[in-house]
Design a protein around this motif. Structure first.
Motif, PDB file in Angstrom:
ATOM      1  N   ALA A 152     -14.036   2.099   8.460  1.00 33.73           N
ATOM      2  CA  ALA A 152     -13.422   2.323   9.772  1.00 33.73           C
ATOM      3  C   ALA A 152     -12.445   1.198  10.109  1.00 33.73           C
ATOM      4  O   ALA A 152     -11.349   1.455  10.648  1.00 33.73           O
ATOM      5  N   GLN A 153     -12.811  -0.032   9.784  1.00 33.73           N
ATOM      6  CA  GLN A 153     -11.920  -1.161  10.040  1.00 33.73           C
ATOM      7  C   GLN A 153     -10.678  -1.087   9.154  1.00 33.73           C
ATOM      8  O   GLN A 153      -9.559  -1.362   9.604  1.00 33.73           O
ATOM      9  N   ARG A 154     -10.878  -0.684   7.889  1.00 34.92           N
ATOM     10  CA  ARG A 154      -9.735  -0.562   6.984  1.00 34.92           C
ATOM     11  C   ARG A 154      -8.800   0.547   7.441  1.00 34.92           C
ATOM     12  O   ARG A 154      -7.569   0.408   7.408  1.00 34.92           O
ATOM     13  N   GLY A 155      -9.384   1.672   7.868  1.00 31.94           N
ATOM     14  CA  GLY A 155      -8.556   2.772   8.351  1.00 31.94           C
ATOM     15  C   GLY A 155      -7.764   2.382   9.584  1.00 31.94           C
ATOM     16  O   GLY A 155      -6.580   2.714   9.712  1.00 31.94           O
ATOM     17  N   ALA A 156      -8.397   1.664  10.501  1.00 31.35           N
ATOM     18  CA  ALA A 156      -7.711   1.222  11.716  1.00 31.35           C
ATOM     19  C   ALA A 156      -6.564   0.270  11.383  1.00 31.35           C
ATOM     20  O   ALA A 156      -5.467   0.377  11.949  1.00 31.35           O
ATOM     21  N   ALA A 157      -6.813  -0.654  10.469  1.00 26.45           N
ATOM     22  CA  ALA A 157      -5.767  -1.599  10.068  1.00 26.45           C
ATOM     23  C   ALA A 157      -4.612  -0.872   9.392  1.00 26.45           C
ATOM     24  O   ALA A 157      -3.442  -1.184   9.617  1.00 26.45           O
ATOM     25  N   PHE A 158      -4.935   0.113   8.548  1.00 29.13           N
ATOM     26  CA  PHE A 158      -3.903   0.875   7.849  1.00 29.13           C
ATOM     27  C   PHE A 158      -3.022   1.625   8.843  1.00 29.13           C
ATOM     28  O   PHE A 158      -1.790   1.648   8.717  1.00 29.13           O
ATOM     29  N   MET A 159      -3.618   2.248   9.848  1.00 32.85           N
ATOM     30  CA  MET A 159      -2.844   2.988  10.847  1.00 32.85           C
ATOM     31  C   MET A 159      -2.103   2.063  11.802  1.00 32.85           C
ATOM     32  O   MET A 159      -1.165   2.490  12.466  1.00 32.85           O
ATOM     33  N   GLY A 160      -2.519   0.801  11.881  1.00 29.80           N
ATOM     34  CA  GLY A 160      -1.826  -0.156  12.721  1.00 29.80           C
ATOM     35  C   GLY A 160      -2.444  -0.348  14.086  1.00 29.80           C
ATOM     36  O   GLY A 160      -1.787  -0.907  14.981  1.00 29.80           O
ATOM     37  N   LEU A 161      -3.694   0.080  14.270  1.00 23.01           N
ATOM     38  CA  LEU A 161      -4.350  -0.088  15.559  1.00 23.01           C
ATOM     39  C   LEU A 161      -4.471  -1.575  15.899  1.00 23.01           C
ATOM     40  O   LEU A 161      -4.732  -2.402  15.032  1.00 23.01           O
ATOM     41  N   SER A 162      -4.307  -1.872  17.178  1.00 23.42           N
ATOM     42  CA  SER A 162      -4.389  -3.268  17.604  1.00 23.42           C
ATOM     43  C   SER A 162      -5.825  -3.746  17.719  1.00 23.42           C
ATOM     44  O   SER A 162      -6.079  -4.949  17.831  1.00 23.42           O
ATOM     45  N   GLY A 163      -6.780  -2.816  17.697  1.00 22.56           N
ATOM     46  CA  GLY A 163      -8.182  -3.196  17.758  1.00 22.56           C
ATOM     47  C   GLY A 163      -9.076  -2.007  17.490  1.00 22.56           C
ATOM     48  O   GLY A 163      -8.687  -0.861  17.700  1.00 22.56           O
ATOM     49  N   MET A 164     -10.282  -2.285  16.998  1.00 29.72           N
ATOM     50  CA  MET A 164     -11.274  -1.240  16.740  1.00 29.72           C
ATOM     51  C   MET A 164     -12.644  -1.766  17.163  1.00 29.72           C
ATOM     52  O   MET A 164     -13.158  -2.722  16.592  1.00 29.72           O
ATOM     53  N   SER A 165     -13.216  -1.153  18.210  1.00 21.70           N
ATOM     54  CA  SER A 165     -14.564  -1.509  18.651  1.00 21.70           C
ATOM     55  C   SER A 165     -15.542  -0.529  18.036  1.00 21.70           C
ATOM     56  O   SER A 165     -15.331   0.685  18.092  1.00 21.70           O
ATOM     57  N   HIS A 166     -16.609  -1.067  17.468  1.00 24.96           N
ATOM     58  CA  HIS A 166     -17.528  -0.239  16.697  1.00 24.96           C
ATOM     59  C   HIS A 166     -18.948  -0.447  17.203  1.00 24.96           C
ATOM     60  O   HIS A 166     -19.420  -1.576  17.291  1.00 24.96           O
TER      61      HIS A 166
END
Length: 301
Positions: free
Chosen positions: A147-161
């Motif tokens: 999930a963190q890798r996917g968020a970074a790939f898409m360019g999200l500024s943050g991912m809360s899990h």
């Protein structure tokens, strides 16, 4: 001239290795990424062989000059092609904040990955919020990292899990409402994306209801389409992802723990995007049901 050849050969080796291994970079930033990557790999390999031959065989000055000129010309042409095929949304006149909420680690990529990547490239700020680590459906640590890798790939500024128990999110309704309320208060999003109520998965329905309760005062909520959406899913808002369907497929592939699932295949992802694109009179699209939607927010996107 020898030193120039050595530098050029080192550059070409790096170039070929990057083309062979840099699949993610091509898929995130370029249209027709696989075709362009193969062209880079083929042209780079040919240039590398030609330059190695000239260097090792100590070719005459005329052939070395001609080979050097051809190499520079070919690399320049690839640079022009890369610029022409680079993805990138129309720059936003007024950047907005988007909060995307999902039940499981791969939900955002599957449902709205193209939209999120497009928003990021247009200059909008996107945050992700995932409610479970998916341990009932796979390895919790691996899924969280994916999930963190996917968020970074898409360019999200943050991912809360969060780690609410998947398949039982309906038991955590009040806690999820609190988490979403806190995210809204902290981030102040202009648009919220979440699951549809027209979904067979109980966790998706639970997150949908928690979002509506937490965002009861919010003006713009869009519900995306998951692979488990029912026939009642009836979208009226569409986002053209023609430049981003390959990026979406690559983001989905980053969830390595789930790739055996039939809905994770590139064919399935592309098929749904093509179907929704037909409805929107575009080649490919992602579809949304609006709960509420302030028209000015979509105009600014």
């Amino acid at each position: 001239m020898v030193s120039i050849y050595v530098l050029l050969i080192v550059f070409l080796i790096t170039f070929v290795v990057a083309a062979a291994l840099g699949r993610s970079l091509f898929h995130r930033r370029l249209r027709r990424p696989e075709l362009l990557r193969r062209i880079f790999l083929m042209v780079g390999s040919m240039l590398l062989v030609a330059n190695l031959a000239c260097f090792i065989l100590d070719a005459p000055e005329f052939w070395r000059t001609a080979n050097f000129t051809a190499t520079v010309g070919a690399l320049a042409s690839l640079g022009v092609a890369t610029t022409a095929l680079r993805t990138g949304g129309v720059p936003a006149r007024q950047p907005r904040r988007v909060l995307a909420i999902g039940a499981h680690p791969d939900d955002l990529e599957l449902a709205c990955g193209g939209t999120l990547a497009k928003f990021v490239d247009s200059g909008h700020e996107v945050q992700g919020l995932v409610m479970s680590d998916g341990k009932r459906g796979g390895d919790a640590l691996e899924r969280s990292l994916d999930a963190q890798r996917g968020a970074a790939f898409m360019g999200l500024s943050g991912m809360s899990h969060h780690n609410f128990t998947d398949t039982e999110l309906n038991r955590h309704g009040q806690e999820m409402v609190g988490v979403i309320e806190a995210a809204i208060a902290r981030y102040n999003p202009d648009i919220i994306l979440t699951h549809s109520n027209h979904d067979q998965h109980q966790d998706h329905q639970a997150v949908h209801m928690a979002t509506l309760r937490a965002a009861r005062q919010h003006h713009s909520i869009l519900c995306y389409e998951s692979p488990s959406a029912t026939r009642e899913f009836n979208p009226s808002v569409f986002v053209d992802i023609d430049d981003y369907v390959d990026a979406k497929i690559q983001a989905v592939k980053m969830h390595s723990d789930q790739l055996a699932k039939p809905y994770m295949t590139a064919e399935r992802v592309r098929g749904i995007a093509s179907f929704r694109g037909g409805q929107a009179r575009r080649r490919v699209a992602e579809a949304y049901e609006p709960v509420r939607l302030l028209s000015t927010e979509m105009e600014k996107l």
